[in-house]
Each structure stands twice: as structure tokens, then as C-alpha cells.
Design a protein around this motif. Structure first.
Motif, PDB file in Angstrom:
ATOM      1  N   LYS A   5       0.827  -1.218   0.000  1.00 47.30           N
ATOM      2  CA  LYS A   5       0.000   0.000   0.000  1.00 47.30           C
ATOM      3  C   LYS A   5       0.858   1.263   0.000  1.00 47.30           C
ATOM      4  O   LYS A   5       0.619   2.184  -0.783  1.00 47.30           O
ATOM      5  N   ARG A 109       7.141  -4.139  12.325  1.00 50.88           N
ATOM      6  CA  ARG A 109       5.761  -4.614  12.411  1.00 50.88           C
ATOM      7  C   ARG A 109       5.532  -5.371  13.716  1.00 50.88           C
ATOM      8  O   ARG A 109       5.769  -6.576  13.806  1.00 50.88           O
ATOM      9  N   PRO A 145       6.026 -10.735  -8.725  1.00 51.56           N
ATOM     10  CA  PRO A 145       6.669  -9.820  -7.770  1.00 51.56           C
ATOM     11  C   PRO A 145       7.261  -8.586  -8.439  1.00 51.56           C
ATOM     12  O   PRO A 145       7.520  -7.577  -7.775  1.00 51.56           O
ATOM     13  N   ALA A 147       5.768  -6.953 -11.005  1.00 51.90           N
ATOM     14  CA  ALA A 147       4.717  -6.192 -11.720  1.00 51.90           C
ATOM     15  C   ALA A 147       4.779  -4.716 -11.328  1.00 51.90           C
ATOM     16  O   ALA A 147       5.084  -4.389 -10.181  1.00 51.90           O
TER      17      ALA A 147
HETATM   18  N1  LIG Z   1       5.212  -3.444  -6.264  1.00 51.37           N
HETATM   19  C1  LIG Z   1       6.322  -3.658  -5.527  1.00 51.37           C
HETATM   20  N2  LIG Z   1       7.489  -3.923  -6.146  1.00 51.37           N
HETATM   21  C2  LIG Z   1       8.594  -4.163  -5.409  1.00 51.37           C
HETATM   22  N3  LIG Z   1       8.654  -4.152  -4.068  1.00 51.37           N
HETATM   23  C3  LIG Z   1       7.547  -3.883  -3.414  1.00 51.37           C
HETATM   24  C4  LIG Z   1       6.316  -3.618  -4.093  1.00 51.37           C
HETATM   25  N4  LIG Z   1       5.352  -3.399  -3.183  1.00 51.37           N
HETATM   26  C5  LIG Z   1       5.961  -3.507  -1.989  1.00 51.37           C
HETATM   27  N5  LIG Z   1       7.272  -3.798  -2.123  1.00 51.37           N
HETATM   28  C6  LIG Z   1       8.228  -4.044  -1.013  1.00 51.37           C
HETATM   29  O1  LIG Z   1       7.525  -4.563   0.092  1.00 51.37           O
HETATM   30  C7  LIG Z   1       7.712  -3.753   1.249  1.00 51.37           C
HETATM   31  C8  LIG Z   1       6.392  -3.657   1.992  1.00 51.37           C
HETATM   32  O2  LIG Z   1       5.484  -2.856   1.237  1.00 51.37           O
HETATM   33  P1  LIG Z   1       4.662  -1.681   1.904  1.00 51.37           P
HETATM   34  O3  LIG Z   1       5.437  -1.076   3.020  1.00 51.37           O
HETATM   35  O4  LIG Z   1       4.214  -0.795   0.806  1.00 51.37           O
HETATM   36  O5  LIG Z   1       3.446  -2.501   2.504  1.00 51.37           O
HETATM   37  P2  LIG Z   1       2.157  -1.942   3.211  1.00 51.37           P
HETATM   38  O6  LIG Z   1       1.006  -2.554   2.510  1.00 51.37           O
HETATM   39  O7  LIG Z   1       2.227  -0.469   3.284  1.00 51.37           O
HETATM   40  O8  LIG Z   1       2.276  -2.609   4.660  1.00 51.37           O
HETATM   41  P3  LIG Z   1       1.619  -2.130   6.054  1.00 51.37           P
HETATM   42  O9  LIG Z   1       0.226  -2.625   6.103  1.00 51.37           O
HETATM   43  O10 LIG Z   1       2.450  -2.806   7.083  1.00 51.37           O
HETATM   44  O11 LIG Z   1       1.711  -0.644   6.092  1.00 51.37           O
HETATM   45  C9  LIG Z   1       8.217  -2.398   0.708  1.00 51.37           C
HETATM   46  O12 LIG Z   1       9.048  -1.766   1.627  1.00 51.37           O
HETATM   47  C10 LIG Z   1       8.950  -2.797  -0.543  1.00 51.37           C
HETATM   48  O13 LIG Z   1      10.275  -3.145  -0.194  1.00 51.37           O
END
Ligand SMILES: Nc1ncnc2c1ncn2[C@@H]1O[C@H](COP(=O)(O)OP(=O)(O)OP(=O)(O)O)[C@@H](O)[C@H]1O
Ligand SMILES: O=C(O)C1=C[C@@H](O)[C@@H](O)[C@H](O)C1
Ligand SMILES: [Mg+2]
Length: 164
Positions: A5, A109, A145, A147
Motif C-alpha cells: 500500500k 511490524r 513480484p 509487476a
Molecule cells: N510493487 C512492488 N514492487 C517491489 N517491491 C515492493 C512492491 N510493493 C511492496 N514492495 C516491497 O515490500 C515492502 C512492503 O510494502 P509496503 O510497506 O508498501 O506494505 P504496506 O502494505 O504499506 O504494509 P503495512 O500494512 O504494514 O503498512 C516495501 O518496503 C517494498 O520493499
């Protein structure tokens, strides 16, 4: 949790030319405390109250891309409220993608325990939360992964132009 997100939201906001807001960061700014500190000092229920309050700062009139925390839709009617205000997206990466990401970012987390517990924790949490997540207006399953999720989403959000 770890669905992308914050990562995707930031990139989507840049594509749309809108401000990006991360609800977790917003709670941290409002309380001047980190989320792990909030959880350990005041407990999850207090965090959920603050989170719900922070979410209500973004009604329909405020055009932003908002990345919520993973639990925000599931407490205090968060999902229904967001659906009333605007477009909602459920980013739904495969369990393999999720596990790899969460394993890499466990320090931030507080709901996560040891590595061995992680896979079970993910499966249980997702099963519990999925019915709420699935109420989002757009559901985006992600198998690849690599995309470009922000671009996929940007394309989904554009009004379809009919060509004759
Ligand atoms: N589309 C993507 N491509 C590559 N890496 C990604 C992608 N989406 C997320 N990541 C990796 O995964 C990690 C976790 O994603 P992110 O922090 O956006 O999750 P979140 O949904 O915000 O989690 P939370 O609910 O804990 O806030 C990021 O720090 C990044 O390293
Ligand atoms: O999935 C959850 O319940 C959480 C996810 C994070 O974004 C934070 O909001 C917090 O760690 C709780
Ligand atoms: Mg996030």
C-alpha cells in the motif's frame, strides 16, 4: 500488511499528480510516537482509536492517495467509511510475495513474532481480514513480484475511452 500500500500508493500519487498520505505515518506524526511504541505503551485498542480518528481527516473532498495501515479497514468501520468517501483498492499479492516481504521488514511490524510463526500468522490474518478487504471497489490480485502495480492501477483508474 506488506501488500504494498505504501510503496504503490506513493508511486500512484506521483502518476496521478496527487498528494500521497500514509495513514501509519500520519498517526506517528499526530502522536509524535512510532507505531511500535504506541502498541507497546498503550496497546492495540488505543492504536485503533487513533488510526480511525486519523482516517476521518480524509473525507471525499480531500483529493489524495491514501495508503492505510493493514488493519485500518477492519476496525471502527474503516472500510465502509472509505467506500463512502472515494475509490478503494485491495492490493492482493500472493502468499509467496507477502511472506518474502514481511520476512524482510519484520522489525517495523509489532504484530509479527518469530520467523517460524510468520507463515501461519499471515494465513490467519488474511483469512480473518479478507472479507473486509474484498469490499474494496477495486480488487487487484498480484502474482508477479516484479509487476508495475502503480501503473496497473493507474490504468484501471482512467475512464475508459470508447473508439468507434
Ligand atoms: N510493487 C512492488 N514492487 C517491489 N517491491 C515492493 C512492491 N510493493 C511492496 N514492495 C516491497 O515490500 C515492502 C512492503 O510494502 P509496503 O510497506 O508498501 O506494505 P504496506 O502494505 O504499506 O504494509 P503495512 O500494512 O504494514 O503498512 C516495501 O518496503 C517494498 O520493499
Ligand atoms: O496489519 C496491521 O494490523 C497493522 C499494519 C501496519 O500498517 C500498522 O498500521 C500496524 O503495525 C498494524
Ligand atoms: Mg504501509
Amino acid at each position: 500488511m506488506g501488500s504494498g500500500k505504501s510503496w504503490t500508493g506513493q508511486r500512484l500519487a506521483a502518476l496521478l499528480g496527487l498528494p500521497f498520505v500514509d495513514l501509519d505515518a500520519e498517526v506517528e506524526t499526530l502522536t509524535e510516537m512510532s507505531i511500535p511504541t504506541l502498541f507497546s505503551r498503550y496497546g492495540e485498542a488505543a492504536f485503533r482509536d487513533l488510526e480511525a480518528q486519523a482516517l476521518r481527516q480524509f473525507p471525499a473532498g480531500r483529493a489524495v492517495v491514501l495508503a492505510t495501515g493493514g488493519g485500518a479497514p477492519c476496525f471502527h468501520g474503516g472500510m465502509d467509511w472509505m467506500n463512502e468517501q472515494g475509490c478503494t483498492v485491495f492490493l492482493d499479492p500472493s502468499p509467496t510475495i507477502l511472506l518474502a516481504r514481511l520476512n524482510a521488514g519484520r522489525a517495523h511490524r509489532p504484530l509479527l513474532g518469530t520467523t517460524e510463526e510468520l507463515a501461519i500468522f499471515i494465513a490467519n490474518k488474511l483469512a480473518e481480514r479478507r472479507p473486509t478487504y474484498e469490499k474494496a471497489k477495486i480488487h487487484l490480485p498480484i502474482e508477479d513480484p516484479n509487476a508495475d502495480v502503480a501503473r496497473l492501477l493507474y490504468d484501471r483508474l482512467q475512464p475508459t475511452t470508447e473508439h468507434h
